[in-house]
Design an enzyme around this catalytic site. Structure first.
Site, PDB file in Angstrom:
ATOM      1  N   ASP A   1       0.810  -1.226   0.000  1.00  0.00           N
ATOM      2  CA  ASP A   1       0.000   0.000   0.000  1.00  0.00           C
ATOM      3  C   ASP A   1       0.842   1.275   0.000  1.00  0.00           C
ATOM      4  OD1 ASP A   1       0.791  -0.843   2.571  1.00  0.00           O
ATOM      5  OD2 ASP A   1      -0.786   0.320   3.554  1.00  0.00           O
TER       6      ASP A   1
ATOM      7  N   GLU B   1      -0.642  -2.200   5.128  1.00  0.00           N
ATOM      8  CA  GLU B   1       0.314  -2.216   6.260  1.00  0.00           C
ATOM      9  C   GLU B   1       0.239  -0.916   7.048  1.00  0.00           C
ATOM     10  OE1 GLU B   1       3.338  -1.812   8.955  1.00  0.00           O
ATOM     11  OE2 GLU B   1       3.277  -0.512   7.204  1.00  0.00           O
ATOM     12  N   GLU B   2      -0.038   0.188   6.343  1.00  0.00           N
ATOM     13  CA  GLU B   2      -0.077   1.485   7.028  1.00  0.00           C
ATOM     14  C   GLU B   2      -1.326   1.616   7.900  1.00  0.00           C
ATOM     15  OE1 GLU B   2       2.410   3.337   7.037  1.00  0.00           O
ATOM     16  OE2 GLU B   2       3.558   2.989   5.205  1.00  0.00           O
TER      17      GLU B   2
ATOM     18  N   HIS C   1       7.439   8.577   4.756  1.00  0.00           N
ATOM     19  CA  HIS C   1       6.141   9.266   4.933  1.00  0.00           C
ATOM     20  C   HIS C   1       6.222  10.768   4.644  1.00  0.00           C
ATOM     21  CE1 HIS C   1       4.081   5.952   7.581  1.00  0.00           C
ATOM     22  NE2 HIS C   1       4.913   5.436   6.694  1.00  0.00           N
TER      23      HIS C   1
END
Ligand SMILES: [Zn+2]
Ligand SMILES: [Zn+2]
Length: 422
Positions: free
Chosen positions: A96, A162-163, A394
């Site tokens: 993702d 996963e986030e 990020h």
């Protein structure tokens, strides 16, 4: 004497096939980089990785794998059975992207936009999961040509979200486990990696035991009694109680936790209470996070925070409750498996390029696989050699050097092969 020619052929053929596997890893690099550019340019948010999953499934099917789609919503699992019987090993890549607007000037820069929690945003592979997908697709292709060398089965797990799934949705590693991804055939061990923007290309970093933190979000509701700001004796002050509770939490870290075992963090990141200077309000809300690297410490800290929240509020005449939301468990590298597999990492990167690292207080949901089967998770260098600084994951400027990917393919290939064959 009769055996001699046969033995000789055997040696030649095994040496030959070894070279072929090495050569196939080298040959796959341009493809892996091309896939990476494609996924980077076409990122999709957590639980929305529809096109990403399609491309992965298409690739695995073209290799002749048994393929499952729609696992934990958008996950893809490919199964490759070796020619010889043996154990089952799983290799995992998360797939993702994030609601971040890319600021890099790259030919494969992401221009994708989407809506996240009602807000329009750019979408970017700002954690590098595009590299994870491409590396694992590369490993799959290499192994598809060497089924004869595989003693057992390799499960290729392409994991969504996963986030973290959007609020109100399930997803990620925990849902994959719940849906039985580690069963049929039952997985004996699992390996995973994360590209790292601040680790030089060609380097692997690892840590036995707790490597990344268990992450919890918590919400505390403090109930007092409203009164005039000039007459506190007429009520119960939830802001004062909140201060005592926060103080209590920090004493759990500084006075009660054995920080020689592992570090631990409690952070209150948000306090909401009150409307103006001369009113003592009725309630307060605290929101924060706990980070732990040891399962026992995690349990103890959660228990003590619950006790303190309730008893401190009570001691000052109020009431308080605390709720925890588990985001990840401790990413725990099984020490035996880690020492067993270290030579494979060293073979891939060169002994000097495999380094012990300190624990990280960030979380990783690979931990849900490791809760069920022994696993090893490691960092892979993605920083251009010569650079000393890197933009963090990020962020809009986050960058990964393509030259780092080939070592990921090598490391995952050796880990799987050596685990099954030893
Ligand atoms: Zn991330
Ligand atoms: Zn990540």
């Amino acid at each position: 004497m009769k055996f001699l020619p046969a033995l000789c052929c055997l040696i030649i053929s095994s040496a030959f096939s070894q070279t072929t596997l090495e050569q196939d890893i080298i040959d796959i690099e341009p493809k892996v980089i091309e896939w990476r550019h494609h996924f980077h340019q076409n990122p999709e948010l957590s639980n929305r990785e529809f096109k990403t999953a399609e491309k992965i499934a298409e690739h695995l099917k073209s290799l002749g794998f048994e393929v499952q789609t729609g696992v934990a919503k958008t996950g893809v699992v490919g199964i490759l059975k070796g020619d010889l019987p043996g154990k089952v090993v799983a290799l995992r890549a998360d797939i993702d992207a994030l609601p971040v607007t890319e600021r890099n000037d790259l030919p494969f820069k992401s221009e994708v936009r989407d809506t996240f929690l009602g807000t329009e945003t750019g979408v970017m592979h700002a954690c590098g999961h595009d590299t994870h997908i491409s590396i694992l697709m590369g490993v799959a292709e290499v192994f598809s040509k060497h089924k004869d060398k595989i003693k057992g089965t390799i499960k290729f797990i392409f994991q969504p979200a996963e986030e973290g799934p959007p609020p109100g949705e399930e997803g990620g590693a925990s849902l994959m486990v719940k849906e039985g991804v580690l069963e049929n055939p039952k997985v004996d061990a699992i390996f995973g990696l994360h590209i790292n923007s601040a680790t030089p290309v060609g380097t692997i970093k690892y840590k036995p035991g707790g490597m990344m933190a268990a992450v919890e979000r918590f919400v505390v509701n403090v109930k007092g009694k409203q009164t005039h700001g000039s007459q506190p004796w007429g009520g119960v002050d939830p802001i004062y109680i909140s201060a005592k509770i926060i103080d209590g939490y920090q004493s759990i870290i500084s006075r009660e936790s054995n920080l020689l075992v592992e570090p631990a963090v409690i952070t209150v990141g948000k306090i909401t209470s009150g409307v103006r200077f001369n009113i003592i309000p009725e309630s307060a809300e605290l929101i924060g996070t706990v980070r732990t690297l040891d399962a026992d410490m995690r349990t103890k800290i959660i228990t003590r925070m619950t006790e303190m929240t309730e008893t401190i509020a009570k001691a000052y005449g109020g009431e308080a409750t605390i709720e925890f939301q588990e985001n990840t468990l401790v990413t725990y590298n099984d020490p035996d498996l880690t020492s067993q597999m270290l030579p494979s990492l060293e073979k891939a990167a060169g002994k000097d390029n495999v380094k012990l690292m300190k624990a990280v207080t960030g979380g990783e949901d690979f931990s849900y696989f490791q809760e069920v089967v022994p696993g090893l998770y490691f960092y892979l260098g993605g920083m251009t050699p010569g650079n000393t600084e890197a933009f963090p994951h990020h962020t809009p400027d986050f960058k990964i050097d393509d030259n780092g990917l080939i070592l990921g393919v090598k490391a995952m290939t050796y880990l799987a092969l050596d685990y099954l064959n030893n």
